[in-house]
Enzyme design. Sequence first.
Site, PDB file in Angstrom:
ATOM      1  N   GLU A   1       0.807  -1.221   0.000  1.00  0.00           N
ATOM      2  CA  GLU A   1       0.000   0.000   0.000  1.00  0.00           C
ATOM      3  C   GLU A   1       0.843   1.276   0.000  1.00  0.00           C
ATOM      4  OE1 GLU A   1      -3.606   0.099   2.425  1.00  0.00           O
ATOM      5  OE2 GLU A   1      -3.243  -1.998   2.935  1.00  0.00           O
TER       6      GLU A   1
ATOM      7  N   GLU B   1      -4.544  -9.947   0.210  1.00  0.00           N
ATOM      8  CA  GLU B   1      -5.352  -9.851   1.420  1.00  0.00           C
ATOM      9  C   GLU B   1      -6.802 -10.117   1.039  1.00  0.00           C
ATOM     10  OE1 GLU B   1      -4.797  -6.138   3.494  1.00  0.00           O
ATOM     11  OE2 GLU B   1      -2.616  -6.188   3.206  1.00  0.00           O
TER      12      GLU B   1
END
Length: 1010
Positions: A456, A534
Amino acid sequence: MLKQQFHQNPEILHVGTTPHRAYFIPCATETEALGGRREDSSRFTLLDGLWDFAWFDSAEDLPENPSDCTFDAAIPVPSCWQAQGYDHQHYTNINYPFPFDPPYVPHDNPCGVYRRTFDLAPQDGRRYFLNFEGVDSCFYLWLNGEFVGYSQVSHSTSEFDLTGRLKNGANTLVAAVLKWCDGSYLEDQDKFRMSGIFDDVYLLERPENRLADFFIRTEFSDGLKSAAISVETEFEGTPQPVSFQLYAPDGTLLHAQTDTSFRAKIADPVLWNAENPQQYTLLMECNGEFIAQKTGLRQVEISDGIFKINGKPVKFRGVNRHSSDPQTGYTISRAQAETDLRLMKEHNINAIRTAHYPNSPWFNELCSEYGFYVIGESDIESHGSSMVYVKSPEPSIFLNVSNDLETERMRLQAIDNVCYFARDPSYRNAVLDRTRANIKRDKNRSAVVIWSLGNESGFGENFEAAAAWIKSHDPGRPVHYEGSIYQHSGHTNDLGNIDFYSEMYAAPEDIDRYYSEGGVSGRNGAKKPFVLCEYSHAMGNSNGDLEDYFQTFERHPGSCGGFVWEWCDHAPARADGKPGYGGDFGDTPNDGNFCVDGLVSPDRVPHSGLKELKNVNRPARARLSDGQIRITNYLDFTDLQDYLSISWRYSEDGETVSEGRLKTACAPAQSAVLPISLPQPSDGKLCLLDLEYTLDRATALLPQGHSLGFDQIDLTRRFDTGPFMPPRRAPETWQVRENGRYLELASPVFAYTFDRQKGIFSRLKKDGRDLIAEPLDFNIWRAPTDNDRLVRVLWQNAGYRQAYSRAYETAYEVQGGTVVIRAKTGIVATSRARILTLDTEYRIAPDGSISLAVHGEKAPELPYLPRFGLRFFLPDAGAEVGYCGYGSGESYEDKHHAAKLGFYRTTAAANHTDYLKPQENGSHYGTRFADTPDFTLSAAKPFSFSLSPYTQEALTDTAHGYELTESGSAVLCADYRMSGIGTNSCGPNLNDKYRFNGTSFDWHFEIRMK
């Protein structure tokens, strides 16, 4: 103030450190090296223990040389200072805990100064290296009052050459550790922010001329029937001859060479994989120093868009794992790590993403030994830049003024913001350094099959350079990075060195679309493998969609599975010893209980989501096909006959009819017919075939006989609840009396009160004793799960939480001894439009039983309902209730694969599933009947049932499970339907098929009195 000021300069990352290298421990003898315990090496001196400590609220208050500090306390090393009573715990997910002003951090930058004195007699011709395996966030180092160096990158080894600075006798180390530095902008991981020397510190004694680094590489030929293993070496000083010895997994010496490098061929190599993690041992001796390195021979490749190990497609059944413990924080021992790995093996997990940083250097050794595939991720996450202000419109509150919310422009600007450090030239070296630290340290680990650039942090030139460096240094492993899907408006992404298409929290339908509508092509033109780095966010009562993901992964050969977020809840101990989350420590900004999102509790107690994951990921699956029981092997490398045994049991209404135990040959990814002969199922009975899979031979982490999962095949033709219902009582005559808002029904045994304003019974009595402690009511609210955190806003705006029933008209008549009450009822809430319109008919039989028929209608514009049903308050809080449904653990429409359909008994206390943040729990999907001490509940179709000591109001309003107050009753909910659980706390919206969203429904329900 410190004389040196490196910690706000991203161009100065390390001062006085040695280059990044592979992790290994040198030894003085072959025996020490082959023993495998670094503590047994006489060249290894562990400096852990109590260090002197001085605390400063601000690094600005430090003396120029912290060796001059007054040390008035002691602190264990390794540890996090927040866990030792200094500073405070702080949880934030995305927001930086300091102003976004890179590379600067606040002047009030907390600092801990550590001091350790140790005795040493330095030897001539030897060099001494001090290793810090983990320090958050950066540190300055002195030895005997002399400045040695500086280093950052919290989850990386910093090594200093102390040779020439050491003296004979007592030597004093001083380390000044700062809470924040310029590198903290790249360490914005979703976790409690902790500080200090949190991993081991040790001294290595090595020769002057030595083997500085090595890289074991493997090449295969002849369809993996031949392997060539080579060792590339780097020396400090003059290259030295190295004596190489290569041992097979069984200890047989295969090759011995003496040279500056090594190369040997192995015929019919034993291949490493997570199911059979056998490793070879390479022993190297150079200049009197011995180094042993385990290595697994395995081929990692992407072929035709499919990720393969040893030529076989592999599915990751993985988890993301932080190093976290409620008492020790980031400081994790081998025993603690082995507890995690054992639990993972017990629950059919085969892969780990080290989120979002490398774990302790020895962690991947354990993964290689025990058999886990690892995505080795660099210590980079900078999503806090996405919170930088984006110019926003000022909307009007008036309906006659149209608003342009400019959502697309704002979304694109937020993407540009999240790419800040991916493109900032001043952070290029930092990104590259963190990449090199990760790859160089763990390059010889068998378990590491993929490198990840971080998490991220957007995409740009810095990550392109990092990926290119990996490809030049280690072309044998593919590169992953989810951030590559983000495109900065001022840059065109070069994805040539990114080998996967990766997303987080994509819905199963998104994966289907990737393979049906284009996808992203790799170098050979095939679609890149899709990996969910994820998914299935395990926050609270969660993981309601695991079976859907499993089926999707299996449907697409190019999908290589995913990694559940995440392994463990983060909840450090508060001052009172109880677990806490964001905001419990005076921390701001914080993200509340968003850190309580694991498959296990902080103390490693499995949640129901982990049990669901285990059975979804069972190694074999059985099904009924053309009258036969067919089993499919979902292992990648192992035949079922070499791995497990199958115990089976055929039952009718819970009674065993036949059973057996067998083994069967079934190759990976193949199916076979099981030799099980079953009788014709009896009509009217619950007929079930249960199969349990157990481990045949003990492994390093699992005992023989360990349960690997189960299947249950429902062979029921028609289930008759009649035999389980109480016999009908002798008929009695009802007397009916109108008493204002109430309709009172009385017989010699029963007395019922019907509330004509609410359209439901307010009192049920038998022989003068209350059967319910509170009025019955229709129930649409549930205590929001963490996955309801977004939709609950819609529910509350629609009035669901404040909803209550009101009747518009009621009428009754007596038909042949049966009292029939009809009511038109609404479910309403203050300031909101009617939620439901109910046409209800109650038939109160002469034996006291109540049959309920409901026709409900919901306005189509309203959000889906959490549930619809009846809520009973049983007066006896400890009452035992039997039921036939999915148990014994909680189960829901989209989360019942860890549960078995069967007959169970429970109490409110036993049925309650505890979550740190209270929420809906303990429901049982597919219930056929529920039997209380005074009545039995049944319905025309299976329903959901729950029993709790707590009201849904208490569960909704209480912040921590240990603060709940019991209601004094056993709260029983019987639901026509309960919406699914999903994973929308951080993931896709609940799938339509699991929403109670119809505009009309009909429910037939009976309360049979005893």
